[in-house]
Design a protein around this motif. Structure first.
Motif, PDB file in Angstrom:
ATOM      1  N   ALA A   1       0.825  -1.208   0.000  1.00 48.21           N
ATOM      2  CA  ALA A   1       0.000   0.000   0.000  1.00 48.21           C
ATOM      3  C   ALA A   1       0.862   1.262   0.000  1.00 48.21           C
ATOM      4  O   ALA A   1       0.450   2.297  -0.527  1.00 48.21           O
ATOM      5  CB  ALA A   1      -0.924  -0.009   1.218  1.00 48.21           C
ATOM      6  N   ARG A   2       2.056   1.177   0.568  1.00 52.67           N
ATOM      7  CA  ARG A   2       2.899   2.377   0.669  1.00 52.67           C
ATOM      8  C   ARG A   2       3.856   2.522  -0.508  1.00 52.67           C
ATOM      9  O   ARG A   2       4.627   3.473  -0.561  1.00 52.67           O
ATOM     10  CB  ARG A   2       3.691   2.347   1.973  1.00 52.67           C
ATOM     11  N   TRP A   3       3.870   1.544  -1.393  1.00 52.30           N
ATOM     12  CA  TRP A   3       4.741   1.678  -2.559  1.00 52.30           C
ATOM     13  C   TRP A   3       4.125   2.693  -3.525  1.00 52.30           C
ATOM     14  O   TRP A   3       2.909   2.690  -3.735  1.00 52.30           O
ATOM     15  CB  TRP A   3       4.897   0.334  -3.277  1.00 52.30           C
ATOM     16  N   ARG A   4       4.978   3.507  -4.108  1.00 57.78           N
ATOM     17  CA  ARG A   4       4.480   4.495  -5.077  1.00 57.78           C
ATOM     18  C   ARG A   4       4.471   3.834  -6.449  1.00 57.78           C
ATOM     19  O   ARG A   4       5.501   3.774  -7.131  1.00 57.78           O
ATOM     20  CB  ARG A   4       5.384   5.728  -5.045  1.00 57.78           C
ATOM     21  N   LEU A   5       3.315   3.317  -6.805  1.00 60.99           N
ATOM     22  CA  LEU A   5       3.201   2.518  -8.022  1.00 60.99           C
ATOM     23  C   LEU A   5       2.144   3.099  -8.946  1.00 60.99           C
ATOM     24  O   LEU A   5       1.153   3.669  -8.476  1.00 60.99           O
ATOM     25  CB  LEU A   5       2.793   1.079  -7.676  1.00 60.99           C
TER      26      LEU A   5
ATOM     27  N   GLU B   1      24.772  -3.311  -7.306  1.00 67.47           N
ATOM     28  CA  GLU B   1      25.352  -3.771  -8.583  1.00 67.47           C
ATOM     29  C   GLU B   1      24.761  -5.109  -8.993  1.00 67.47           C
ATOM     30  O   GLU B   1      24.563  -5.376 -10.174  1.00 67.47           O
ATOM     31  CB  GLU B   1      26.869  -3.901  -8.450  1.00 67.47           C
ATOM     32  N   ALA B   2      24.484  -5.933  -8.007  1.00 67.03           N
ATOM     33  CA  ALA B   2      23.943  -7.258  -8.316  1.00 67.03           C
ATOM     34  C   ALA B   2      22.437  -7.221  -8.529  1.00 67.03           C
ATOM     35  O   ALA B   2      21.903  -7.958  -9.354  1.00 67.03           O
ATOM     36  CB  ALA B   2      24.287  -8.231  -7.187  1.00 67.03           C
ATOM     37  N   THR B   3      21.746  -6.377  -7.772  1.00 71.81           N
ATOM     38  CA  THR B   3      20.280  -6.410  -7.845  1.00 71.81           C
ATOM     39  C   THR B   3      19.720  -5.448  -8.884  1.00 71.81           C
ATOM     40  O   THR B   3      18.647  -5.677  -9.430  1.00 71.81           O
ATOM     41  CB  THR B   3      19.655  -6.044  -6.484  1.00 71.81           C
ATOM     42  N   GLY B   4      20.437  -4.354  -9.128  1.00 70.57           N
ATOM     43  CA  GLY B   4      19.911  -3.360 -10.054  1.00 70.57           C
ATOM     44  C   GLY B   4      18.714  -2.602  -9.507  1.00 70.57           C
ATOM     45  O   GLY B   4      17.963  -1.983 -10.270  1.00 70.57           O
ATOM     46  N   LEU B   5      18.523  -2.612  -8.196  1.00 67.07           N
ATOM     47  CA  LEU B   5      17.382  -1.904  -7.606  1.00 67.07           C
ATOM     48  C   LEU B   5      17.575  -0.395  -7.741  1.00 67.07           C
ATOM     49  O   LEU B   5      18.653   0.129  -7.474  1.00 67.07           O
ATOM     50  CB  LEU B   5      17.237  -2.269  -6.128  1.00 67.07           C
ATOM     51  N   SER B   6      16.513   0.296  -8.128  1.00 64.07           N
ATOM     52  CA  SER B   6      16.579   1.749  -8.256  1.00 64.07           C
ATOM     53  C   SER B   6      16.455   2.404  -6.884  1.00 64.07           C
ATOM     54  O   SER B   6      16.052   1.760  -5.900  1.00 64.07           O
ATOM     55  CB  SER B   6      15.442   2.242  -9.151  1.00 64.07           C
ATOM     56  N   THR B   7      16.763   3.689  -6.827  1.00 60.69           N
ATOM     57  CA  THR B   7      16.622   4.440  -5.572  1.00 60.69           C
ATOM     58  C   THR B   7      15.165   4.433  -5.111  1.00 60.69           C
ATOM     59  O   THR B   7      14.875   4.263  -3.920  1.00 60.69           O
ATOM     60  CB  THR B   7      17.106   5.891  -5.776  1.00 60.69           C
ATOM     61  N   ASP B   8      14.240   4.614  -6.051  1.00 65.69           N
ATOM     62  CA  ASP B   8      12.812   4.598  -5.689  1.00 65.69           C
ATOM     63  C   ASP B   8      12.408   3.235  -5.134  1.00 65.69           C
ATOM     64  O   ASP B   8      11.655   3.142  -4.161  1.00 65.69           O
ATOM     65  CB  ASP B   8      11.946   4.901  -6.919  1.00 65.69           C
ATOM     66  N   ALA B   9      12.916   2.183  -5.764  1.00 64.36           N
ATOM     67  CA  ALA B   9      12.560   0.836  -5.300  1.00 64.36           C
ATOM     68  C   ALA B   9      13.075   0.605  -3.884  1.00 64.36           C
ATOM     69  O   ALA B   9      12.364   0.060  -3.023  1.00 64.36           O
ATOM     70  CB  ALA B   9      13.123  -0.209  -6.249  1.00 64.36           C
TER      71      ALA B   9
ATOM     72  N   LEU C   1      10.813  -0.263  -0.670  1.00 63.74           N
ATOM     73  CA  LEU C   1      11.061  -1.526   0.039  1.00 63.74           C
ATOM     74  C   LEU C   1      11.487  -1.280   1.490  1.00 63.74           C
ATOM     75  O   LEU C   1      11.235  -2.109   2.364  1.00 63.74           O
ATOM     76  CB  LEU C   1      12.155  -2.316  -0.680  1.00 63.74           C
ATOM     77  N   SER C   2      12.118  -0.151   1.750  1.00 64.78           N
ATOM     78  CA  SER C   2      12.560   0.139   3.113  1.00 64.78           C
ATOM     79  C   SER C   2      11.384   0.521   4.010  1.00 64.78           C
ATOM     80  O   SER C   2      11.336   0.126   5.178  1.00 64.78           O
ATOM     81  CB  SER C   2      13.588   1.278   3.112  1.00 64.78           C
ATOM     82  N   THR C   3      10.450   1.292   3.471  1.00 59.24           N
ATOM     83  CA  THR C   3       9.297   1.688   4.290  1.00 59.24           C
ATOM     84  C   THR C   3       8.275   0.556   4.390  1.00 59.24           C
ATOM     85  O   THR C   3       7.558   0.460   5.384  1.00 59.24           O
ATOM     86  CB  THR C   3       8.589   2.922   3.705  1.00 59.24           C
ATOM     87  N   ASP C   4       8.227  -0.292   3.375  1.00 62.26           N
ATOM     88  CA  ASP C   4       7.201  -1.343   3.342  1.00 62.26           C
ATOM     89  C   ASP C   4       7.843  -2.631   2.807  1.00 62.26           C
ATOM     90  O   ASP C   4       7.597  -3.037   1.674  1.00 62.26           O
ATOM     91  CB  ASP C   4       6.061  -0.868   2.425  1.00 62.26           C
ATOM     92  N   PRO C   5       8.689  -3.279   3.628  1.00 60.85           N
ATOM     93  CA  PRO C   5       9.400  -4.475   3.136  1.00 60.85           C
ATOM     94  C   PRO C   5       8.492  -5.706   3.123  1.00 60.85           C
ATOM     95  O   PRO C   5       7.537  -5.791   3.901  1.00 60.85           O
ATOM     96  CB  PRO C   5      10.514  -4.653   4.175  1.00 60.85           C
ATOM     97  N   PRO C   6       8.799  -6.672   2.285  1.00 65.24           N
ATOM     98  CA  PRO C   6       8.085  -7.961   2.380  1.00 65.24           C
ATOM     99  C   PRO C   6       8.259  -8.530   3.789  1.00 65.24           C
ATOM    100  O   PRO C   6       9.344  -8.434   4.369  1.00 65.24           O
ATOM    101  CB  PRO C   6       8.799  -8.836   1.339  1.00 65.24           C
ATOM    102  N   LEU C   7       7.191  -9.098   4.319  1.00 70.21           N
ATOM    103  CA  LEU C   7       7.221  -9.610   5.698  1.00 70.21           C
ATOM    104  C   LEU C   7       8.348 -10.627   5.885  1.00 70.21           C
ATOM    105  O   LEU C   7       9.068 -10.599   6.891  1.00 70.21           O
ATOM    106  CB  LEU C   7       5.858 -10.236   6.032  1.00 70.21           C
TER     107      LEU C   7
END
Lengths: 524, 123
Positions: free
Chosen positions: A18-22, A422-430, A434-440
């Motif tokens: 719910a908190r992800w900006r999608l 470098e390994a994950t390629g996660l963007s700053t937005d991602a 993920l930090s505010t609303d991580p997978p349980l």
């Protein structure tokens, strides 16, 4: 039976994602899957543990949890949860109807007994209803590739040939997930051997004969009831004490635990199967099974040597016969140890042969499936769940800084995610989302690593497991009471098995009652 | 002595092809090598003893014979002579051929494998 939510149904704004900006629409689905695929890659990198937990160990080894408990936990998971909807069919955000759990009651050993004596003929022996052996569970013989005429014990699952008759492609058990790997298969065999030993003890203790036509069913039912009791003690007194945070274990391992979740229905909360997947972090890269060959078996072979994976290798041969002291602490043995609990899985769990991609990301590996399950069900977000716990169990939240301090929690998650970009390629937005609303599941793994050194689950992970497991133990269970001529034999067998509190006790009890079990490889 | 191990050989093979064709940058350090393999879901296990990575590319007029590390070779020979059971082959062979390889003499087979991967140049 459908899954329910822990404590109450979270409102839409309280759910994971719910908190992800999608964006709205189909792009949302693709972005969520892509981000989870990226996170899953990081779960296959080694975790930077500061130091080993004991001298002489690998940094990732956990002396608190011998590796047999990894697979006992998997067996318990199979006994609590059997989801009707495959992970591949889940829709992001829980768009499916409430997913169903085919287990009506947890921790009844349904994973061994299935529908019971009458209802599960493929799992049970009905060759001769007039003798006690009709009450027993079937087993398969191991094979010894060194000598064709060798006497081999019944220590494999019962397997049968497929249509071509050449190799053993079918496994005749109530729950074929118990043939997912060589070790959980032999845990299942262990409980089948327990059942068969109890049947023999009951038959031997009876003074009044039972009508031949009813003997099998009556002995079977009584043995199941006794085995379920033993199993439940093993789960609460042994397995849970190893996996849970000591303070949480102490809270629930009492005569009247104070449950936070007041819902008394038998339904399992959806958060349980998500969190219990932490067990995948315990899986070692290789195992020593016995002392016949001077080698350890690679995890990929442990996963593939099944009726579905490599039927041409079956029945299991001498390489795979477990000497249980290599998996549990028995008489001072030095067993294979599990991995510490943290955000890192053994590399073989990324195998595209065993865990092929299941959607458009084509992301192989079990970690992606684990993360996707959390996104495909309407589960609590970590932050909203902690807020709810603040209302009903503030002392639990105060026990953990990662629960009590929102900014700290987000910083811990962000730091981990930023460490392998470098390994994950996660963007700053991602990373921000993920930090505010991580997978349980990810939170539970990070919590265990960050606050408990990976030795056991953290506060939230322990709480979610304990609430479900200990509540499931309440009540008499579904197995019927025995009466009449069996009452006294059952009492005697219950007394004889009353000392079984640990897996080591169980193994000793079973070994003593199966004279041929030590052929080829010592049992313990 | 721990060796580098790979879980998903297809993903690794695709990566090697990309390096060969120049469609992916050659890693300049062991850390970058590990990152590229992780990003490609290769499932590489790289022991900590490896501090550097070196790439050698064949061309049409130079035969490159890749020699294994002397210490690794000695350790493998010692282990194979001592242990029994199955010969440790990458799992994909058995899945493709749908049968357990029957290897009577482990050291002979080991020599054949070394001969194969030293000369084949993986093209």
């Amino acid at each position: 039976m459908t899954y329910r939510s822990f404590i109450r149904v979270p409102r839409p704004e309280e759910r994971f994602l719910a908190r992800w900006r999608l964006p709205r629409g189909p792009a949302r689905n693709a972005i969520v899957r892509e981000r989870l695929a990226h996170v899953s890659r990081q779960l296959f990198l080694p975790h930077a543990w500061e130091r080993p937990l004991a001298a002489g160990l690998e940094p990732w080894e956990n002396p608190r949890i011998p590796s047999g408990y990894t697979y006992f936990a998997q067996f318990v998971a199979h006994d609590c949860v059997q989801s009707a909807l495959p992970t591949a069919a889940l829709q992001i955000g829980g768009g499916n109807a409430a997913p169903r759990n085919l287990r009506s009651k947890a921790l009844e050993l349904d994973t061994v007994y299935g529908a019971g004596f009458d209802g599960c003929r493929h799992a049970e022996r009905h060759l001769d209803a007039g003798q006690s052996r009709s009450a027993k569970l079937p087993l398969g013989r191991l094979q010894d590739t060194r000598a064709a005429s060798a006497k081999c014990p019944f220590r494999d699952l019962p397997r049968t040939a497929g249509e071509d008759g050449a190799v053993l492609t079918k496994v005749s058990v109530a729950d074929d997930r118990n043939d997912n790997n060589v070790i959980v298969a032999q845990i299942t065999v262990l409980f089948s051997m327990l059942h068969n030993a109890v049947v023999d003890m009951l038959a031997g203790a009876m003074h009044q004969p039972i009508a031949p036509h009813a003997q099998g069913a009556i002995l079977h039912t009584a043995a199941r009831r006794l085995c379920s009791r033993i199993y439940r003690r093993l789960v609460t007194r042994d397995l849970m004490s190893k996996l849970l945070h000591p303070a949480i274990y102490a809270r629930y391992a009492t005569d009247c635990p104070q449950y936070i979740d007041q819902d008394t229905r038998d339904q399992i909360p959806i958060e349980f199967p998500i969190v219990f997947r932490f067990g995948h972090a315990l899986v070692r890269p290789r195992y020593r099974f016995n002392d016949i060959y001077d080698r350890r078996e690679d995890l990929i072979d442990v996963l593939l040597t099944t009726s579905r994976g490599r039927p041409w290798r079956l029945p299991l041969d001498e390489s795979w016969a477990i000497r249980w002291s290599n998996f549990f602490s028995i008489a001072g043995s030095r067993p294979n140890l599990s991995r510490r609990i943290g955000p890192s899985f053994s590399a073989d769990l990324v195998s595209d042969v065993v865990f092929a991609g299941i959607d458009e990301t084509n992301c192989a590996g079990i970690a992606y499936r684990d993360l996707l399950q959390g996104a495909g069900t309407s589960t609590w977000s970590v932050a909203a769940l902690i807020d709810e716990l603040r209302k009903c169990a503030p002392e639990v939240v105060r026990a953990s800084r990662m629960l009590d301090d929102d900014a700290y929690r987000e910083a811990v998650v962000r730091q981990w995610l930023s460490g392998a970009r470098e390994a994950t390629g996660l963007s700053t937005d991602a990373i921000a989302d993920l930090s505010t609303d991580p997978p349980l599941l990810l939170f539970v793994l990070l919590e265990a690593a960050h606050e408990c050194d990976g030795a056991h689950l953290g506060v939230l992970g322990s709480l979610l497991v304990a609430e479900i497991v200990f509540r499931a133990m309440q009540g008499p269970g579904e197995q019927p009471e025995v009466s009449g001529s069996l009452e006294e034999p059952v009492g005697r067998v219950a007394a004889a098995s009353g000392e079984i509190d640990t897996m080591a006790d169980l193994i000793s009890f079973v070994a003593d009652r199966h004279a041929d079990s030590a052929q080829m490889v010592p049992f313990a | 002595m721990d060796k580098v191990e790979v879980v998903n050989y297809k993903a690794f093979g695709e990566k090697v092809k990309a390096w060969t064709k120049g469609t992916a940058p050659l890693p300049s350090s062991i850390e970058e090598f590990a990152s590229q393999l992780a990003a490609a879901n290769v499932g590489a296990k790289i022991p900590e003893r490896f501090k550097h990575v070196k790439f050698m590319q064949s061309n049409e007029d130079t035969l490159v014979v890749r020699l294994p590390c002397k210490a690794t070779l000695a350790a493998s020979e010692e282990r194979l002579a001592r242990q029994g059971g199955s010969y440790p082959l990458p799992s994909f062979y058995e899945q493709v051929f749908e049968g357990k390889p029957k290897i009577d003499n482990m050291l002979d087979f080991h020599a054949e494998r070394i001969g194969d991967y030293s000369i084949a140049n993986c093209g």
